[in-house]
Design an enzyme around this catalytic site. Structure first.
Site, PDB file in Angstrom:
ATOM      1  N   GLY A 147      -0.487   5.827   1.195  1.00 51.83           N
ATOM      2  CA  GLY A 147      -1.355   6.140   0.075  1.00 51.83           C
ATOM      3  C   GLY A 147      -1.766   7.600   0.077  1.00 51.83           C
ATOM      4  O   GLY A 147      -1.169   8.440   0.754  1.00 51.83           O
ATOM      5  N   CYS A 148      -2.812   7.896  -0.670  1.00 54.67           N
ATOM      6  CA  CYS A 148      -3.188   9.287  -0.917  1.00 54.67           C
ATOM      7  C   CYS A 148      -3.856   9.961   0.289  1.00 54.67           C
ATOM      8  O   CYS A 148      -3.378  10.981   0.784  1.00 54.67           O
ATOM      9  CB  CYS A 148      -4.081   9.362  -2.151  1.00 54.67           C
ATOM     10  SG  CYS A 148      -5.393   8.117  -2.188  1.00 54.67           S
ATOM     11  N   TYR A 149      -4.948   9.379   0.779  1.00 58.56           N
ATOM     12  CA  TYR A 149      -5.618   9.973   1.931  1.00 58.56           C
ATOM     13  C   TYR A 149      -4.692   9.984   3.146  1.00 58.56           C
ATOM     14  O   TYR A 149      -4.713  10.923   3.946  1.00 58.56           O
ATOM     15  CB  TYR A 149      -6.879   9.177   2.291  1.00 58.56           C
ATOM     16  CG  TYR A 149      -7.995   9.236   1.287  1.00 58.56           C
ATOM     17  CD1 TYR A 149      -8.526  10.457   0.869  1.00 58.56           C
ATOM     18  CD2 TYR A 149      -8.557   8.075   0.769  1.00 58.56           C
ATOM     19  CE1 TYR A 149      -9.570  10.512  -0.044  1.00 58.56           C
ATOM     20  CE2 TYR A 149      -9.609   8.118  -0.140  1.00 58.56           C
ATOM     21  CZ  TYR A 149     -10.110   9.338  -0.548  1.00 58.56           C
ATOM     22  OH  TYR A 149     -11.149   9.392  -1.444  1.00 58.56           O
ATOM     23  N   THR A 151      -1.641  10.379   3.285  1.00 56.51           N
ATOM     24  CA  THR A 151      -0.639  11.428   3.177  1.00 56.51           C
ATOM     25  C   THR A 151      -1.285  12.793   3.382  1.00 56.51           C
ATOM     26  O   THR A 151      -0.800  13.621   4.158  1.00 56.51           O
ATOM     27  CB  THR A 151       0.049  11.379   1.806  1.00 56.51           C
ATOM     28  OG1 THR A 151       0.803  10.173   1.691  1.00 56.51           O
ATOM     29  CG2 THR A 151       0.990  12.565   1.598  1.00 56.51           C
ATOM     30  N   ALA A 152      -2.397  13.017   2.705  1.00 59.20           N
ATOM     31  CA  ALA A 152      -3.029  14.341   2.719  1.00 59.20           C
ATOM     32  C   ALA A 152      -3.549  14.733   4.096  1.00 59.20           C
ATOM     33  O   ALA A 152      -3.368  15.878   4.534  1.00 59.20           O
ATOM     34  CB  ALA A 152      -4.164  14.370   1.690  1.00 59.20           C
TER      35      ALA A 152
END
Length: 344
Positions: A147-149, A151-152
């Site tokens: 997901g987003c977090y 990955t970042a």
């Protein structure tokens, strides 16, 4: 052409997958499904797709039957049975949900409830963060798409951790997300009067992405990593900004850090290491599969400050899923993903 299908096409991540697949040079969007909008055209749900994707939402079985690769853009707990069906039919399955992301079943049960329906199938899943685990993805047919977090934060910290330049304790990930990360179904916190002109933390030290972030960084470090993770909700549609703090080991300089980051990401088409002094900004990655990374040090406190910015719907969801599809089928990894962010 690769025949691609999207299960859950009317959610935000599913609709973004449709947008990307329609422009893919080597994939053809063949079938889509939606429980909420079965029998309706996608362009009825998203008028922006009128004349571009008037495909009717069908059932999940038809998507699996017609397609070579199936993307599941569904909440956790709904993908395991679909993955089993795809496995039995020899289809590639890319799960944008959380069902295959965690390796430890007890940890999955603790954070998501339920368990692993087929442990052997879970063992076959590859974690789909290409910049860190590309060799594990190539040739696989079951991908757990981060997901987003999740990955970042790893992309901001991985080179420093992998090269032993920071301590593995006391790591802090202070992150901000656009509201699309909460999904299409509205809630009190995403209601316009509540969200507009507001900015707040949520699920402090209790967010489900915490064990996944730690799992990735532990693999990178080769030793257990714990992270204090605090997400915040921004009153914007898209974007993740992850400001990550780690204690530098004695004598480590910013020049050393920049050298290892340059080496780690030199051949990564989607990671842009920004020049010294330049701050990553979510505006500069909108609608793209890029992850921008900024590096700073605070010599007074002996801290690394690594900042990353992604579009949570693209690199944090649909774009990364397409990137994984490209790796699975042995085509150019950047195919269909080199769209530039708008300049303003």
């Amino acid at each position: 052409m690769i025949k691609a299908g999207v299960i859950g096409a009317t959610g935000y991540a599913g609709a973004e997958l449709v947008r990307l697949l329609l422009a893919h040079p080597e994939a053809e969007l063949t079938a889509i499904s939606s429980v909420s909008f079965t029998g309706q055209a996608l362009s009825e749900v998203y008028p922006a797709y009128f004349g571009q994707c008037d495909m009717t939402c069908t059932n999940q079985e038809e998507v699996i039957e017609k397609c070579d690769v199936i993307f599941a853009a569904l909440p956790h707990g709904l993908s395991q049975e679909l993955a089993q069906q795809c496995h039995e039919k020899g289809r590639a399955f890319i799960d944008l949900g959380a069902d295959f992301r965690l390796e430890d079943e007890a940890e999955y049960t603790e954070w998501y409830g339920g368990g692993f329906q087929n442990k052997e199938l879970h063992e076959q899943a590859a974690y789909g963060l290409p910049e860190l685990f590309r060799k594990n993805i190539v040739g696989k047919k079951l991908i757990a798409n981060p997901g987003c977090y999740t990955t970042a934060v790893p992309l901001a910290l991985a080179p420093a951790i992998q090269n032993g330049l920071v301590e593995l304790t006391g790591i802090i990930a202070d992150c901000k997300s656009g509201v699309t990360g909460s999904g299409r179904k509205p809630s009190q916190t995403t209601h316009y009067p509540e969200l507009n002109e507001s900015f707040s933390a949520y699920k402090v030290a209790n967010h489900r992405h915490t064990p996944e972030i730690e799992q990735t960084l532990t693999h990178v470090a080769g030793d257990k990593v714990h992270v204090t993770f605090v997400p915040h909700l921004l009153p914007i549609n898209r974007g993740i900004l992850a400001t990550c703090y780690a204690t530098l080991k004695p004598g480590v300089t910013e020049e050393q850090l920049r050298e290892v980051y340059e080496k780690a990401y030199a051949n990564e088409p989607f990671v842009r290491l920004l020049p010294k002094g330049m701050c990553a900004d979510i505006k500069n990655v909108h609608y793209s599969n890029f992850c921008d990374v900024s590096l700073f040090t605070d010599p007074r406190c002996g801290q690394l400050i690594a900042i990353s910015a992604i579009d949570n719907m693209v690199k944090g969801a649909a774009g990364q899923a397409v990137q994984n599809m490209n790796l699975i089928f042995g085509i150019q990894e950047t195919a269909g993903l080199m769209m530039m962010p708008p300049a303003f």
